[in-house]
Each structure stands twice: as C-alpha cells, then as structure tokens.
Design an enzyme around this catalytic site. Sequence first.
Site, PDB file in Angstrom:
ATOM      1  N   ASN A  20       3.251 -12.126 -62.258  1.00 30.94           N
ATOM      2  CA  ASN A  20       4.190 -12.274 -61.143  1.00 30.94           C
ATOM      3  C   ASN A  20       5.636 -12.377 -61.634  1.00 30.94           C
ATOM      4  O   ASN A  20       6.529 -12.673 -60.854  1.00 30.94           O
ATOM      5  CB  ASN A  20       3.844 -13.514 -60.304  1.00 30.94           C
TER       6      ASN A  20
ATOM      7  N   HIS B 208       6.921 -14.692 -63.376  1.00 29.55           N
ATOM      8  CA  HIS B 208       7.396 -16.083 -63.386  1.00 29.55           C
ATOM      9  C   HIS B 208       6.827 -16.779 -64.597  1.00 29.55           C
ATOM     10  O   HIS B 208       5.829 -16.340 -65.157  1.00 29.55           O
ATOM     11  CB  HIS B 208       6.879 -16.855 -62.167  1.00 29.55           C
TER      12      HIS B 208
ATOM     13  N   CYS C  35      10.626 -21.291 -61.678  1.00 29.13           N
ATOM     14  CA  CYS C  35      11.849 -21.086 -62.445  1.00 29.13           C
ATOM     15  C   CYS C  35      11.718 -19.878 -63.339  1.00 29.13           C
ATOM     16  O   CYS C  35      10.606 -19.420 -63.629  1.00 29.13           O
ATOM     17  CB  CYS C  35      12.200 -22.317 -63.267  1.00 29.13           C
TER      18      CYS C  35
END
Lengths: 372, 372
Positions: free
Chosen positions: B268, B270, B305
């Site tokens: 993804n 991330h 984040c």
Amino acid sequence: MAASFVSYHVCYNTSYSIAKHIVSNLKLPKLDRSRNGSTSSVTKINAATVSSITQVTTDVHTKKEQTRQNIPTIKQFVDPHRQGLIIDNGVTYRQTVVIRSYEVGPDKTATLESILNLLQETALNHVWMSGLLGDGFGATHGMTRNNLMWVVSRMQLQMDHYPIWGEVLKLDTWVGASGKHGMRRDWELRSQATGVVFARGTSTWVMMNQKTRRLSKMPDEVKAEISPWFIDKQTITVDTLEKIKKLGDTAKYATSSLKPKRSDLDMNHHVNNVKYVGWLLEAMPDKFMDEHQLTDIILEYRRECGSSDIIQSLSEPDEDNRTSNESLSSLNGMQLKYTHILQTKGEVRNEEIVRARTTWRKKHSNMQFPMY
Amino acid sequence: MAASFVSYHVCYNTSYSIAKHIVSNLKLPKLDRSRNGSTSSVTKINAATVSSITQVTTDVHTKKEQTRQNIPTIKQFVDPHRQGLIIDNGVTYRQTVVIRSYEVGPDKTATLESILNLLQETALNHVWMSGLLGDGFGATHGMTRNNLMWVVSRMQLQMDHYPIWGEVLKLDTWVGASGKHGMRRDWELRSQATGVVFARGTSTWVMMNQKTRRLSKMPDEVKAEISPWFIDKQTITVDTLEKIKKLGDTAKYATSSLKPKRSDLDMNHHVNNVKYVGWLLEAMPDKFMDEHQLTDIILEYRRECGSSDIIQSLSEPDEDNRTSNESLSSLNGMQLKYTHILQTKGEVRNEEIVRARTTWRKKHSNMQFPMY
C-alpha cells in the site's frame, strides 16, 4: 539469559580476511584442542546418531514427541509441513515456497532481504532433514560437540527475475567442499510453473570456535558427517575471485545513523548477516533504487558486530557508469556497478564489517509483470 | 513508478480517532459518491465474479495460467502450496505454518513481529482463497472498483505461549461485522501437535478511499461480497473498550531516532503497521525485555506515516507496577502493564501514529522449552 545478554553487547572480531583464508586454504588458526579434548563424554551420548545418518525412513516422529521442535535424528526424504524434499541421489534439498505479502516491497516484488532469508531458511532445513542438526543454528552434532558454529565468509547472488507476491517457487540447495576446511553452499530459485531460473546463489562457510572466536579447521568427525552430502555441481562458476576494493570515507553516498535493533539479532546472538544487506542498500539514493533493480551482489564478510555499534554504510558507483548520465546508459542496457562498505565508526579506527559489489539494471517501465 | 514515489513521501492523515468512529459506528465521513458514480463501466466487467463467489471448485488454475500470481476468481477450499484450507461451514481459513529460522529471536522463540506478520499473511490468504481478491492489498473486487482500501483501527493480541523455531502450528482466521461499516477479523494460533491455543487476536478494519484519504462507508456491493463470510464467533470478548491514555513527552522511556527505511514500506506504499510494533518495543529497556515476555498488546492506530518522518517512541510503566521493585513483583506472578505511544515530532505539534497498552510476565528462568 545471562550469556545472551553479555554477547549482545560484544563485537566479535572474527577475522579481517576470512575470505582470503578460505580461498587460499592457508594459515587457518590452530584448532582449539583443549576444547575438543574436554567433550569426549558428550561424544558418547550422540555417537549412535552419527553412525545412522544414512539410514532412510520417513517416520521418526513418534520417537521425538517429547520435543516441540521435533528435530529429526535420522535422514528424512520428505517434510510435508516445510514442503521439503531430498532429491538428486539424496543430497539436494528442494522446498516449495510461496512469496508472502510481507516479503514484497511497494512494487509487489520480493525484496532482496526476503530472498536472502529464504536462502538461509532452506539451508537450515537442509541440515534439519539430514538428521545432522545439533543444538545450534545449522551446526551438526559434531560441531556442537566441538563448540563450533558456521560463519559465512563470501556470498554471491545473481537475480535474473524477481518473484512477485503469491508466486510459487522451487528453491534447491546443495553443498560441496571449499578447500580442506570450508564448505560451499549453492542455491537455485525457479518458477514452479515454468521452471525458469529466477536466481542463483553461492556461498562459502567456515567454522569458528564459539568460545575462542577463532576460525577452526574442520574436525574429522564433522567431515565424516557432512562430506557424504558434498557434490561438485556449481550454480555460479567463479574462475578468479574479483577482489573488492575498500571504500574510503570520501565515498559518494553515505548513511551514518544505522543502529542495530534488538530484533535484528538471530539465534547465534549476532546481527544476522541478512540485515547487513539492508543497511548496504540504505546508502543508495532513493531515485536510483526506484528506477533500478539489483541483478548481482557479491558480499565479503569481514567481521561480525553486536547491537551496541553504530554502523556507517558507504556506496560509490564505478567511474565508467558515466554517472553524469546514468539514466541514458542504463536505458541502453548498460549495467551499472557499485562498490559498498559497512563499517563501525571507532574512536581510533573504523572496523570493516562487510564489503560488497552490486550490479544493477533499469527496471521495467511498467509493473505489468512479464511471464518467465 | 511515479505514483509510488510521490506517496512514499506523503504522510496520510487518516483520522485522529478511527477507533472511536468504528466502535460507536457514528459520523463516518461522507462516501465519495462521485468516485463511485464514475466506476459503473468497470463494475460490469467484473459482475460475473461477484455472482460466482459461492461456487465451489478446486481447480481454476487452467483459467489463470496467463498470470504469475494465479489469484483465484472463484472460491477455493484447498491450497496445497500455502497449506491452506477453508473449514467451519466454508468461512474460516486455516493455514499450517512452520516457524522459520529468521522469525525467531536469540532465545529461539518467535518474535512478536513474526507473529503479526503471520496474522497478516493468513488474513490475505483468506481473501485470496475466497475468490474475492481484487488488485490490492486484501481489497475485494468491489473495493477496487470503488478505490477503497482496508485500514486497521484497533488490534489486540494475547500471547499465552510463544512458538519456537521449527514448531508446526495451525493458524485460523475468520471475519465478522463491526458496526454497519466495519469488519472484525479474529485469529487463533494453535500447536499442531497438542491443539493448545498459543495466541488469540482480534482486529477492527474500516475502508478508506485511496484518493481522498477519507474513511468511507461500506458500499452495498462490498457488503454483498464479504457479508456471506461473517460469523459471530469472537476469540477475545471485549465488553468495554479500555481507552488508552495519551502519553506526554515526560514518559519514563523514550527513543527518538527511529526513521523508516525503504524496506519498511508495504504494497500500500505505507510503513506497514507491523513495523510500528517493533518501534514501540524499541523504547523498552533492554534488561526488562531480556527478563520479560509480552502477554497482551492492544494497539489503537491513529494515523499512517510515510518514510520521511522521524518517529519518537515513548513508554511508561503503570504506577501500580511498583517500579522500584519490578523484579520481585513479576516473580510473584504479578502482571506488569505499560502504556506506549508512537508519534512524529513536528515543528508545531506532534502527530500521533499509534497508542498501545502492553502486559508482561516474567520469562521462564531457563530456555528448556516446556510442552504445551
């Protein structure tokens, strides 16, 4: 846990030139005979195991129900849980593996670290199936009796194609002699569907005394255990070993804030050598990594380190990569080469952990995975 | 690769109170209807898939030879390569797993991160077997058509026993409804040999629009895909959710130098949520970690984040742990509790990534693994 806690903070100075020692098969340190002499009573306990290593059976589980690990004490040919087989006249280990979701990066292809982890896993499962596994991280019963552990001195991996998430593969591994006192271990990773070879690996291993931290000759009883498994087949033929030059502090790319985490330690209480590769690649520029794929890596391991060290990772492209115009040259199919070093920053001097050479090619321009 | 490169450096502000939204099932952001409206042509292409999800077959491989991943388009009951089965009236996924050499720490027991990775892997293989897997990280075809992805809002894991290197386990996972728009996913990890439960996990998931980065209601077509898989069985019964307090900067233990690595990113794009757990534990004192074993962890995810953030990890023991005499209290069988937070250090304010609560017990005094 006291022992593990102590070793956790100690840097092991194994050798500044392990690779050279192995290749030339010269000047190995003296075998620690006092250590061998003191283990004769232990030897008796496991003597039956040593003599039975060629006995064939597929069912020893009943004997070992008392242990949770269930390590075989005699040779196995099939392991349904590990999806492992012993093939090729009883010496090669083959495991079916599926690339897992957490083994791939953002582009859905397996990371280099994942591939190296799978190589380690199949190497250990090979020893597991052999019935030779003692109380250690791939150590045989004979090695355990002599307080010996394996250390890797050199590894080369050629990545022709990267497997993708969910892809089913066959990973073969086998061993051979490397000089009088070392062992070569090779791997071949293939697509299960097509048989196409995705990757080839070769490595050189030597024995180290766990207590004296010195390299050791291979004791005769260990030679008797493992030499029946040796074959000459080599997946990568290395005519002359290229010596990797030592990078200086003026290298083009550097990352200095690398600190081993508690979770980076393996069963030998060291930072696992696979972690080193991740650190080597951390010093490569993001843009280059996004656009290129590693096709070859050669690692020369110099020294292990503990978790209290701060590591510096340096990288430098070869001059003839035409660095001012890398994109053009790689688009034209030219291979790009880098030299790397991992070192600890000492107050007096830096200590080398590993030197490496890598080769790169331009990534496919889209992520529609080709068929291999 | 341009898209991945951009997202690589962006912090996704998903929600500061995802968990609260899900539990109360209130005030979910408006569904992005323009996005849904624009995908009707794509919907038609895959309509046949949606209607065929309950069709039973064990052989669809011939249809998919053109792809290397070979993702099933109709429900599978057996996957020999993944060692997976669909059981319990066709809704629970069970996978046999062997703890690998690189999944354990120096004490030869599986690390918490390895366990969490296996939970993720079986969750994805569950979707894989269902025939519902679209072009994403566990997203169904209907989710892909609506540009939706899964995000985890809460996870709890109870570790009664830690598996050891080479141990064979059965890992079951199943799903249920969580309010109108969320999904609960549970896991049970058992010894294959004895059937004893080693670990239980439960988690809550919601959908997020990949482009707007806002939470989304569950579209009816997605509900139609996944609700036939929902069951009420819960492995951990949570009567009232304990709210985890927010730790301030004065917390007893802190680690501030954590920086995501390139290899920490998942499909993804991330930082994978499993990495967060490793960072949470980095702020625990070495001595405590050497002497104690985590028995329970509750994670409340607040915000994702990117890799350019510098992360701070804070931990604080509960006051009633009697911190001046931790060893004595834990020797007496008392459980020790900690509160944790991961946050980015911003110039104006800190941004919370995850809050956690952990419970610990004293480790066994020797490493002779008990039988379970």
